[in-house]
Design an enzyme around this catalytic site. Structure first.
Site, PDB file in Angstrom:
ATOM      1  CB  ALA A   1      41.046  89.360   6.633  1.00  0.00           C
ATOM      2  CE1 TYR A   2      47.975  89.884   1.641  1.00  0.00           C
ATOM      3  CE2 TYR A   2      47.015  91.530   0.179  1.00  0.00           C
ATOM      4  CZ  TYR A   2      48.102  90.786   0.589  1.00  0.00           C
ATOM      5  OH  TYR A   2      49.311  90.946  -0.027  1.00  0.00           O
ATOM      6  CB  SER A   3      42.394  95.264   2.485  1.00  0.00           C
ATOM      7  OG  SER A   3      42.300  94.819   1.150  1.00  0.00           O
TER       8      SER A   3
END
Length: 199
Positions: free
Chosen positions: A187-189
């Site tokens: 999700a962060y990427s």
């Protein structure tokens, strides 16, 4: 170091003198280059970490600083440290994952009757989970925190900057925008890819 006195008992080391003079000239150039006296900067995520460090650097260079975070205790601690530089420091406790709170933030900023010179977009939470396990709601929350609300901070600041014809925005990104970090950072990427393209 700025004044060099010679006496009859002192031999002039010409190389040392040149080195000191060169260092002093560089210092003068850097001081002028990074002089932010009279400027107003907004830093999100300023209660700790990178946001706090950026706010400190800006204050050290003379900028007045609006520090923003949802961590009130951390904000007060950051404010205390920044005030040692003698600039104006204003803290606004704000949930930067909320569009409504961001609207309220800029209403408060507008009441200051000051131009915004710089925005540092640092705040934003991620959620660690493997691709096969993360829920759509968790993914939406990360995209909201790191992309949508950062964009909204840029939009609010950018409109005001465009109106006066100048200003700068810094969005903190990550190598995760182009390189998979693994370890549940999906999700962060994805979000950092959005931040990279936005910037």
């Amino acid at each position: 170091d700025k004044v060099f006195k010679l006496t009859s008992n002192m031999k002039l080391d010409l190389n040392s003198f040149k080195n000191r003079l060169s260092t002093y000239r560089i210092w003068l150039i850097m001081e002028k280059l990074f002089n932010l006296d009279g400027k107003l900067s907004i830093v999100t995520g300023a209660a700790s970490g990178l946001g706090k460090a950026i706010a400190t650097g800006l204050a050290e260079c003379g900028s007045d600083v609006i520090i923003v975070d949802r961590n009130e205790k951390g904000l007060l601690k950051t404010e205390e440290g920044l005030k040692t530089f003698g600039n104006e420091v204003i803290n606004f406790k704000t949930d930067l994952s909320s569009i409504e709170d961001i609207d309220k933030l800029f209403k408060k900023i507008d009441l200051l009757k000051r131009d915004i010179d710089f925005l540092a977009n640092v705040a934003g939470d991620g959620i660690l989970s493997k691709p096969e396990n993360i829920s759509i709601d968790e993914l939406k929350a990360v995209l909201n925190n790191l992309v949508i609300c950062r964009f909204y901070m840029c939009q609010h600041s950018g409109k005001r900057m465009l109106k006066r014809g100048k200003g700068s925005i810094l969005n903190i990104g990550s190598l995760a925008s182009t390189t998979a970090l693994g370890r549940g950072h999906i999700a962060y990427s994805i979000a950092m890819g959005g931040v990279s393209q936005m910037t």
